[in-house]
Write an enzyme that holds these catalytic residues in place. Structure first.
Site, PDB file in Angstrom:
ATOM      1  N   ASP A   1       0.838  -0.997  -0.036  1.00 45.10           N
ATOM      2  CA  ASP A   1      -0.267  -0.559  -0.057  1.00 45.10           C
ATOM      3  C   ASP A   1       1.061   1.534   0.087  1.00 45.10           C
ATOM      4  OD1 ASP A   1      -2.022  -1.753   0.217  1.00 45.10           O
ATOM      5  OD2 ASP A   1      -2.282  -1.150   2.231  1.00 45.10           O
TER       6      ASP A   1
ATOM      7  N   ASP B   1       0.968   4.282  -2.246  1.00 42.63           N
ATOM      8  CA  ASP B   1       0.230   5.520  -2.272  1.00 42.63           C
ATOM      9  C   ASP B   1       1.621   6.827  -2.816  1.00 42.63           C
ATOM     10  OD1 ASP B   1      -1.471   4.714  -0.547  1.00 42.63           O
ATOM     11  OD2 ASP B   1      -0.473   4.766   1.344  1.00 42.63           O
TER      12      ASP B   1
ATOM     13  N   LYS C   1      -8.398   4.006  10.572  1.00 41.92           N
ATOM     14  CA  LYS C   1      -8.489   3.612   9.113  1.00 41.92           C
ATOM     15  C   LYS C   1      -8.998   2.533   9.300  1.00 41.92           C
ATOM     16  CE  LYS C   1      -7.446   5.666   4.374  1.00 41.92           C
ATOM     17  NZ  LYS C   1      -7.818   4.251   4.000  1.00 41.92           N
TER      18      LYS C   1
ATOM     19  N   ARG D   1     -17.929  -0.588  -2.181  1.00 39.45           N
ATOM     20  CA  ARG D   1     -18.051   0.669  -2.767  1.00 39.45           C
ATOM     21  C   ARG D   1     -17.738   0.620  -4.843  1.00 39.45           C
ATOM     22  NH1 ARG D   1     -12.456   4.330  -1.361  1.00 39.45           N
ATOM     23  NH2 ARG D   1     -11.317   3.050  -2.316  1.00 39.45           N
TER      24      ARG D   1
ATOM     25  N   GLU E   1     -17.334   0.272   6.810  1.00 40.92           N
ATOM     26  CA  GLU E   1     -16.105  -1.354   6.468  1.00 40.92           C
ATOM     27  C   GLU E   1     -16.140  -2.570   6.641  1.00 40.92           C
ATOM     28  OE1 GLU E   1     -13.954   0.894   4.611  1.00 40.92           O
ATOM     29  OE2 GLU E   1     -12.040   0.157   4.697  1.00 40.92           O
TER      30      GLU E   1
ATOM     31  N   LYS F   1     -11.919  13.492  10.574  1.00 42.70           N
ATOM     32  CA  LYS F   1     -13.427  14.111   9.821  1.00 42.70           C
ATOM     33  C   LYS F   1     -14.111  15.713  10.356  1.00 42.70           C
ATOM     34  CE  LYS F   1     -15.002   9.951   8.140  1.00 42.70           C
ATOM     35  NZ  LYS F   1     -15.284   8.896   9.339  1.00 42.70           N
TER      36      LYS F   1
ATOM     37  N   LYS G   1      -1.894   8.432   6.869  1.00 43.17           N
ATOM     38  CA  LYS G   1      -1.729   7.148   6.977  1.00 43.17           C
ATOM     39  C   LYS G   1       0.357   6.842   7.833  1.00 43.17           C
ATOM     40  CE  LYS G   1      -3.818   4.784   3.225  1.00 43.17           C
ATOM     41  NZ  LYS G   1      -3.326   3.927   2.143  1.00 43.17           N
TER      42      LYS G   1
ATOM     43  N   CYS H   1      20.070 -32.121  13.514  1.00 49.39           N
ATOM     44  CA  CYS H   1      19.424 -31.763  14.928  1.00 49.39           C
ATOM     45  C   CYS H   1      20.983 -30.226  14.683  1.00 49.39           C
ATOM     46  CB  CYS H   1      19.568 -31.467  16.450  1.00 49.39           C
ATOM     47  SG  CYS H   1      19.798 -30.006  17.194  1.00 49.39           S
TER      48      CYS H   1
ATOM     49  N   CYS I   1      18.223 -32.939  24.004  1.00 47.92           N
ATOM     50  CA  CYS I   1      19.546 -31.564  23.656  1.00 47.92           C
ATOM     51  C   CYS I   1      19.168 -30.777  23.865  1.00 47.92           C
ATOM     52  CB  CYS I   1      18.482 -32.012  21.642  1.00 47.92           C
ATOM     53  SG  CYS I   1      18.789 -30.398  21.378  1.00 47.92           S
TER      54      CYS I   1
END
Ligand code: IVH
Length: 702
Positions: A50, A54, A142, A163, A200, A325, A349, A443, A466
């Site tokens: 993202d 952006d 967000k 949307r 959302e 907002k 963001k 191992c 071990c």
């Protein structure tokens, strides 16, 4: 950022002016962003992060600002979201669903506010609103899911849309109806005849992880992140699958609100501020983010963002930033929208938590159950303020899927407290001589042969002696998943094992303060704390925690609880027959086999006998339940949405003597069914298990 996004190559076009270069870059960005939009929104299968998206977007916006004549209608900056999918029915939004512009820094945020104020002063010529209205902002997390609109007519859910491109979305009504926290009816005497609720659709992180595990078992495609999983689930044409994969809806706005006789279609007369609107949505039965708050100053806004970034990993869902907002909805109308987004809202963001770095080596770590985990040793890199130098590669299969090699440049992701992960390899940067990593089948510490159990992806060292396992086993014993003995740090456990003083958990209890003080760096207080906390652990240990602390393969905290309810003490568990174990809920032959294997070991028997001798021998905690309690001996399970948190009902049932099961089986006596029950109800009906409504359950208790 990978090479393909570096500034346009100019080799073949020798005499390009800056303007020509800009224009070429602009066209490139447009087509590239369109491609990524399609990958992200339509196919749920993004190629870049993202953050990278952006950054490309931001670059396009600034080039378009420089050359406004080149802004075309089909530019990604003029459109939002994805195209609508061909196979789902489509419908128009009555009010366009806008996207949000992004800011990435304090300076950009302040710039946004200033622009808003300028615009406000210009538009608000009648001065019906004071400039101070521009100071109060509603801050929301967000949410990183999919925007949806749910339409109610006369209080009934009639339609739900994605949307889409903002103008037209896909019809997802039946899928949304399966979302448990979406109200189907809003009640009577509502002031509006039509209400469009926007919000959302998300998948919780834990449900996403469970889903991917299941997909692996079913050999089906896994999802890259909860958002993609939610998108894939929502667009499922088979709503049974949608119902099974849990989605949730969080509301954050409204679209059209029709009030008889009113001209306004935004519900302004009902809710003057964003805050009032959110309270109203919550009262109507919609889930809203609990973290939202009002900001009165720019400082409030910064601290909100900071706080969210800090707590983001502890939240059950993913967020990728915060949204501000304007609180006054009247002022929102004054500010209005640009071609692509509101002037009254902005997304801030978070900075990316992914970074590229060099993979220097791959080492193998031995866990407490002997699992060999490949670890990526990295060139240290700062990711969101934390230096990362190691990441897990999980197992051989993951290594192979990633096709990661020493010398590769890898994309690392960090998420809070969890061990960083490698997301992908940048093949363009792979050195020619990078060799495939050969996973060792022995191992690395004790060199005994590793084995791979049927159905497991992990290789394990099965040598109980071990030394690596010893340390991890003791660390687990004292960890939060075990007895939670906070006073004995990992460092000291490692030291004591290294010098041969401690070989197992029983030895821990014989270490004296004097011996501890002889260790370099150990002080009086720490030594005392070490001894005291072990003493305390002996006194406070519950049987369930004790069982969990032993680190029996396949026995985690939940199974330990089941066992602790079924047996009196560790002796009784150790002697339980395998078929008796498999009668218990959630315990299958594999788990039972592992338990028998553990207690069958002579060494483990000796250790347990010594622990008992030292006073660590917790007994079952009796629940005070009358033998004739209505639900004594009954198995019960709750499903669907109930009127109170499920835990409350579970407690009531347990107090009445019932045992909680986690899945529907023939052993289940009652399935209590809330609203929107899904596959559990179906299965119960198939098996003929008795179902009860919430009320019937409560009546039973009376
Ligand atoms: S408000 C006019 N609030 O972000 C306001 N959106 O980039 C429009 N989103 O499409 C949206 N959390 O999918 C709003 N608390 C929140 C949000 C949020 C996530 C998403 C939403 C929107 C996208 C815009």
């Amino acid at each position: 950022m990978s090479k393909q996004y570096s500034f346009f190559e100019t080799e073949n076009t020798p005499q390009q002016t800056q303007e020509e270069k800009d224009k070429a870059r602009l066209e490139f960005l447009k087509s590239e962003l369109k491609r990524h939009n399609r990958l992200y929104h339509t196919f749920d299968n993004p190629e870049i992060s993202d953050h990278e998206y952006d950054m490309l977007y931001k670059e396009l916006v600034s080039l378009e600002e420089k050359y406004p004549a080149l802004v075309t209608k089909d530019s990604p900056t003029q459109k939002i979201g994805g195209e609508v999918l061909p196979y789902l029915e489509k419908a128009k939004h009555r009010q366009r669903m806008y996207g949000l512009d992004n800011v990435f820094s304090q300076a950009e945020y302040e710039d946004f506010i200033q622009k808003g104020k300028n615009y406000f002063s210009k538009e608000n010529t009648q001065k019906e609103l004071s400039l101070a209205t521009m100071d109060t902002w509603w801050a929301d997390p967000k949410l990183d899911g999919l925007a949806a609109e749910i339409v109610y007519e006369n209080g009934e859910l009639v339609q739900a849309l994605t949307r889409g491109d903002g103008e037209e979305g896909e019809v997802i009504t039946s899928a949304v109806k399966t979302i448990r926290n979406v109200p189907q009816h809003l009640g009577h005497d509502l002031p509006f005849t039509r209400l469009e609720v926007r919000g959302e659709v998300l998948m919780l992180k834990r449900d996403f992880e469970a889903l991917n595990k299941k997909q692996i078992l079913l050999k089906q495609k896994t999802f890259a992140n909860p958002r993609n999983a939610a998108a894939g689930t929502l667009r499922q044409l088979d709503t049974r699958i949608t119902a099974e994969r849990k989605l949730i809806f969080l509301a954050y706005n409204v679209g059209q609100v029709l009030i008889p006789g009113a001209a306004d279609e935004s519900g302004l007369t009902l809710w003057k501020t964003q805050q009032e609107l959110m309270e109203a949505l919550s009262k109507l039965g919609f889930a809203v983010s609990k973290e939202s708050s009002l900001c009165h100053t720019a400082n409030d806004a910064f601290s909100f963002c900071e706080k969210m970034e800090q707590i983001r990993d502890s939240l059950p869902y993913e967020l990728d930033g915060v949204v501000y907002k304007l609180n006054s909805r009247l002022a929102q109308q004054v500010l209005d929208f640009t071609a692509r987004s509101p002037r009254f809202a902005i997304a801030w963001k978070f900075s990316s938590r992914k970074a590229e770095t060099l993979l220097k080596a791959i080492t193998i770590q031995v866990g407490r159950t002997g699992v060999l985990t490949p670890v990526a040793e990295l060139e240290p890199v700062s990711i969101g303020g934390v230096i990362v130098s190691r990441a897990t590669l999980h197992n051989e299969e993951e290594l192979r899927n990633l096709d990661v090699r020493v010398g590769d440049t890898v994309l690392v992701q960090r998420a809070g407290d969890v061990i960083p992960d490698i997301l992908s390899v940048n093949l363009e940067k792979r050195p020619a001589n990078a060799e495939e990593f050969v996973f060792p089948h022995e191992c690395p510490v004790c060199h005994s042969k590793a084995v791979r159990y049927k159905g497991e992806v992990a290789w394990r060292c099965v040598n109980f002696d071990c030394p690596a396992q010893k340390v991890q086993g003791i660390i687990h014993f004292a960890s939060k998943a075990g007895l939670d003995i906070s006073g004995i740090g990992e460092k000291w456990i490692e030291k004591l094992v290294e010098i041969g003083r401690v070989q197992n958990i029983a030895d821990l209890f014989t270490v004296t303060e004097k011996e501890l003080l002889a260790l370099e760096g150990m002080g009086d207080i720490s030594a005392q704390k070490f001894v005291d906390s072990l003493k305390e652990a002996k006194e406070n240990a519950t049987l369930a925690r004790f069982i969990a602390s032993l680190g029996i393969r396949l026995v985690g905290e939940q199974t330990a609880k089941t066992l602790a309810q079924a047996f009196e003490n560790i002796d009784e568990l150790a002697h339980a027959a395998e078929d008796k174990l498999t009668l218990l809920p959630d315990i299958g032959p594999e788990v039972a086999g592992s338990i028998k294997q553990y207690f069958g070991s002579k060494k483990k028997q000796e250790i347990l006998a010594r622990l008992k001798e030292y006073g660590l021998d917790p007994q079952r905690q009796e629940k005070v339940i009358a033998a004739d309690s209505v639900l004594t001996g009954k198995n019960i399970l709750f499903t669907g949405t109930l009127s109170k948190p499920r835990q409350e009902f579970e407690k009531m049932a347990e107090d009445a003597g019932a045992k909680l099961l986690s899945a529907v089986s023939k052993n289940l006596n009652y399935l209590v069914v809330g609203e929107k029950a899904g596959s559990k109800l179906e299965k119960a009906q198939k098996l003929g298990v008795q179902t009860l409504t919430e009320q019937e359950f409560l009546d039973l208790l009376k």
